[in-house]
Every structure is written in structure tokens, then in C-alpha cells.
Scaffold this active site. Structure first.
Site, PDB file in Angstrom:
ATOM      1  N   HIS A 184      95.708  67.530  27.768  1.00  0.00           N
ATOM      2  CA  HIS A 184      95.142  66.483  26.651  1.00  0.00           C
ATOM      3  C   HIS A 184      96.246  65.657  26.256  1.00  0.00           C
ATOM      4  O   HIS A 184      97.473  66.085  26.631  1.00  0.00           O
ATOM      5  CB  HIS A 184      94.792  67.678  25.337  1.00  0.00           C
ATOM      6  N   HIS A 208     101.999  73.291  16.587  1.00  0.00           N
ATOM      7  CA  HIS A 208     101.020  72.612  16.778  1.00  0.00           C
ATOM      8  C   HIS A 208      99.929  72.404  15.655  1.00  0.00           C
ATOM      9  O   HIS A 208      99.037  72.807  15.601  1.00  0.00           O
ATOM     10  CB  HIS A 208     100.101  73.258  17.987  1.00  0.00           C
ATOM     11  N   ASP A 234      97.433  75.374  23.565  1.00  0.00           N
ATOM     12  CA  ASP A 234      96.648  75.225  22.847  1.00  0.00           C
ATOM     13  C   ASP A 234      95.512  76.344  23.218  1.00  0.00           C
ATOM     14  O   ASP A 234      95.192  76.261  24.408  1.00  0.00           O
ATOM     15  CB  ASP A 234      95.891  73.697  22.762  1.00  0.00           C
ATOM     16  N   HIS A 273      90.548  76.895  25.655  1.00  0.00           N
ATOM     17  CA  HIS A 273      90.730  75.822  25.080  1.00  0.00           C
ATOM     18  C   HIS A 273      89.805  74.579  25.432  1.00  0.00           C
ATOM     19  O   HIS A 273      90.424  73.504  25.105  1.00  0.00           O
ATOM     20  CB  HIS A 273      92.129  75.450  25.126  1.00  0.00           C
ATOM     21  N   ASP A 320      98.101  64.597  23.893  1.00  0.00           N
ATOM     22  CA  ASP A 320      99.185  64.891  23.045  1.00  0.00           C
ATOM     23  C   ASP A 320     100.272  66.186  23.733  1.00  0.00           C
ATOM     24  O   ASP A 320     101.278  66.201  23.062  1.00  0.00           O
ATOM     25  CB  ASP A 320      98.662  65.701  21.568  1.00  0.00           C
ATOM     26  N   HIS A 321      99.975  66.254  24.859  1.00  0.00           N
ATOM     27  CA  HIS A 321     100.716  67.257  25.541  1.00  0.00           C
ATOM     28  C   HIS A 321     101.331  66.591  26.811  1.00  0.00           C
ATOM     29  O   HIS A 321     102.081  67.139  27.487  1.00  0.00           O
ATOM     30  CB  HIS A 321      99.974  68.588  25.871  1.00  0.00           C
ATOM     31  N   HIS A 361      98.038  72.279  29.296  1.00  0.00           N
ATOM     32  CA  HIS A 361      96.936  71.687  29.727  1.00  0.00           C
ATOM     33  C   HIS A 361      97.092  70.261  29.538  1.00  0.00           C
ATOM     34  O   HIS A 361      98.315  69.650  29.401  1.00  0.00           O
ATOM     35  CB  HIS A 361      95.765  72.072  28.767  1.00  0.00           C
TER      36      HIS A 361
HETATM   37 ZN   LIG Z   1      97.252  69.772  21.348  1.00  0.00          ZN
HETATM   38 ZN   LIG Z   2      94.651  70.700  23.524  1.00  0.00          ZN
END
Ligand SMILES: [Zn+2]
Ligand SMILES: [Zn+2]
Length: 313
Positions: A62, A272, A214, A143, A64-65, A60
Site C-alpha cells: 500500500h 500506524h 498492517d 490485510h 503509505d508503506h 505490503h
Molecule cells: Zn498502512
Molecule cells: Zn495497508
């Protein structure tokens, strides 16, 4: 050979102990990257993962990815200029709905033009990328964003060929062995026909690695992970924060363990991990192992081999 290198195992933001999400999967000389959080390129250098990959799969978008992508591609472009790398084939980026706009935007940040072709492929739940030796299956996750998990499922392998019996039957070592092994009935001297079943055992299962991304724990995830050799599941929170896990579309360590158990997976790796837990995340491990003993907590730089269930090669 099938192994994973955990490049980043933390949630939300980097800490001294954990960088944000990224995972390298190595299989028979090929490398696939899953997610690319900020700083992933430095983790790759640090843990000796080459830049010799052709594909990144995003669970996905977000941050942090995702935020490691522009820097990684820029460095790869620089290496190209310096003649240290040859990447005319380019890189393909896969991700759920929104891939073209989000990833397209990300790769143009700070770079006028990538020095090699970058293709973007949007996947939907249920899509299967079929390769010679394995399938990559994108499955639905939950998510609060467009998101996917990925399962790499190797095709079954040929059964074991019995060379001693073949020799005893007067079949000389050579091309005939290969033909029988691959399922062909052959004729040997004297006109006798030899069926593969006489010399080749039953087909053997390939390996399956499942990456949750996630997500809340869902039935679809347990289904995708049925009999998996390795399940890599997010475990952002502990029991104490289970309400928060629900609100934010994440899982607790116990919930991840329940999925591994329901799936009949061989092993579970939790990743994670929220910055609120220390490096060992002992409470997460205790909660998970009470449900599914074959659990470990991922750490940055950790490498895990995934052997065949039958011990073969
Ligand atoms: Zn994440
Ligand atoms: Zn996420």
C-alpha cells in the site's frame, strides 16, 4: 545493542504530527529498515538515522508503506556521485508476493538507473532468513493484500562463564577460557578434564522483536509474537471504529493489546495511528492499557531500546 527508531507512525497519509510508515531497527551496528512511506528519507535525516543500511523489508505494498522508496534510493545515488558514501554492495528489498513487479516498478520511478545494485527478493509466509546471530521470520498477516509481518529472533547466547572459578581451578586466562565457554571439554595440567558445565551457566535467551505490519489481529501473529521482548503492532482505530477496522483489514488498539497479552509479550508499541486521532491518541492508549498495561503509543522520532530479559549484555 538492539533498538528501534520510529520514522513514521501514521496510517494512510502524512499529518503534521505523524509521517507514514517506516521503522529502523538497529542491532549491533547493523540497521534494517521496515517499510518506506513517503518522506522516509527526510525522517531519517531529521532523526539522525544514517543511510547505512543494506536491506528494506516491506510488509505490503500500500502506498503509505512504499512511496518513499524511489526518493530514498535517488538520494542515496546522489550521495554516491558526491563521493560521500560508498555503496558498491547495494541494497536488497524484501517483500511479499508481487515484490519483483511492484518494487521493481517503484525503483524505476524518476530514476534512469540506480547508482548501485538493487536486488529484490520475494518472501512467502514462513520463510526464514537465517543469519549468524539471529533469524528473520516472515509470518502471515491478514490485510486484504499480499502482506507479511516480521519477527527478528536472536539465537540463544552462551551461558555466563565463571572467571573466578576458572582461576581457582588453575585454568589460566587465555584461549582455554574461550574454548570452554563455547562448549569444548578441555584437559588441564595433571590430566584432569574440565567439562563446560563446570564453568558455564545455562544458555540465555536472545531477544525477539515482532513487527505486525498492517493486519487484523490473528492467531498466527500471536504465535509469531510468543514471548516477544517487544511487539510493534498496528492500531489504526479505536473501539468506536471496530467495524471499520474489520472492513479495512486493520486492528483496533484493544485488539492489538489482546494479541500482546495472548503472546505473553513483554512490551507493546502501537503504531500506524489513523489521522483522525490527535498526537497523543489518548483513547487508543486507554483502550489498550486496560487489556495490556505495558503499552505505549509510538511517535515519530521515538527510540526504544530492547534489553535482554536477564539484564545481561
Ligand atoms: Zn498502512
Ligand atoms: Zn495497508
Amino acid at each position: 545493542m538492539l533498538s528501534l527508531t520510529f520514522l513514521g507512525t501514521g496510517a494512510a497519509c502524512p499529518t503534521v504530527d505523524r509521517n507514514v510508515a517506516s521503522l529502523a531497527l538497529h542491532r549491533e551496528g547493523e540497521m534494517l529498515l521496515f517499510d518506506c512511506g513517503e518522506g522516509t528519507q527526510r525522517q531519517m535525516m531529521r532523526y539522525g538515522t544514517s543511510f547505512g543500511f543494506r536491506e528494506i523489508f516491506f510488509t505490503h505494498y500500500h502506498s503509505d508503506h512504499l512511496l518513499g522508496l524511489p526518493g530514498l534510493l535517488r538520494t542515496m545515488g546522489l550521495l554516491n556521485i558526491l563521493g560521500e558514501s560508498d555503496r558498491e554492495e547495494g541494497v536488497t528489498l524484501y517483500g511479499p508476493r508481487g515484490a519483483k513487479s511492484v518494487l521493481g516498478g517503484a525503483i524505476s520511478v524518476g530514476i534512469e538507473r540506480t547508482k548501485f545494485p538493487v536486488e529484490i527478493v520475494e518472501l512467502k509466509p514462513g520463510d526464514v532468513i537465517s543469519r549468524d546471530e539471529y533469524d528473520l521470520i516472515a509470518f502471515p498477516t491478514e490485510h486484504r493484500a499480499d502482506s507479511l509481518g516480521y519477527a527478528l529472533a536472536e539465537h540463544p547466547r552462551l551461558g555466563r562463564f565463571d572467571p573466578d572459578k576458572a582461576r581457582a581451578m588453575g585454568i589460566p586466562e587465555g584461549p582455554l577460557w574461550g574454548r570452554i565457554h563455547k562448549g569444548e571439554t578441555i584437559e588441564i595440567e595433571g590430566g584432569r578434564r574440565v567439562a563446560p558445565a563446570e564453568l558455564v551457566g545455562p544458555t540465555r535467551a536472545g531477544r525477539t522483536v515482532v513487527i505486525s505490519g498492517d493486519t487484523r489481529p490473528t492467531k498466527a501473529l500471536a504465535d509469531a509474537a510468543q514471548g516477544a521482548d517487544l511487539l510493534v503492532h498496528e492500531a489504526t482505530f479505536s473501539d468506536e471504529d471496530r467495524a471499520r477496522a474489520r472492513e479495512t483489514g486493520h486492528s483496533t488498539a484493544r485488539e492489538a493489546a489482546e494479541i500482546a497479552k495472548a503472546a505473553g509479550a513483554e512490551r507493546l508499541v502501537l503504531t500506524h495511528i489513523s489521522p483522525r486521532y490527535n498526537r497523543d491518541a489518548a483513547e487508543l492508549l486507554a483502550e489498550a492499557t486496560s487489556v495490556f498495561p505495558a503499552t505505549i503509543i509510538a511517535r515519530d522520532g521515538m527510540q526504544i531500546e530492547v534489553p535482554f530479559k536477564d539484564g545481561g549484555v
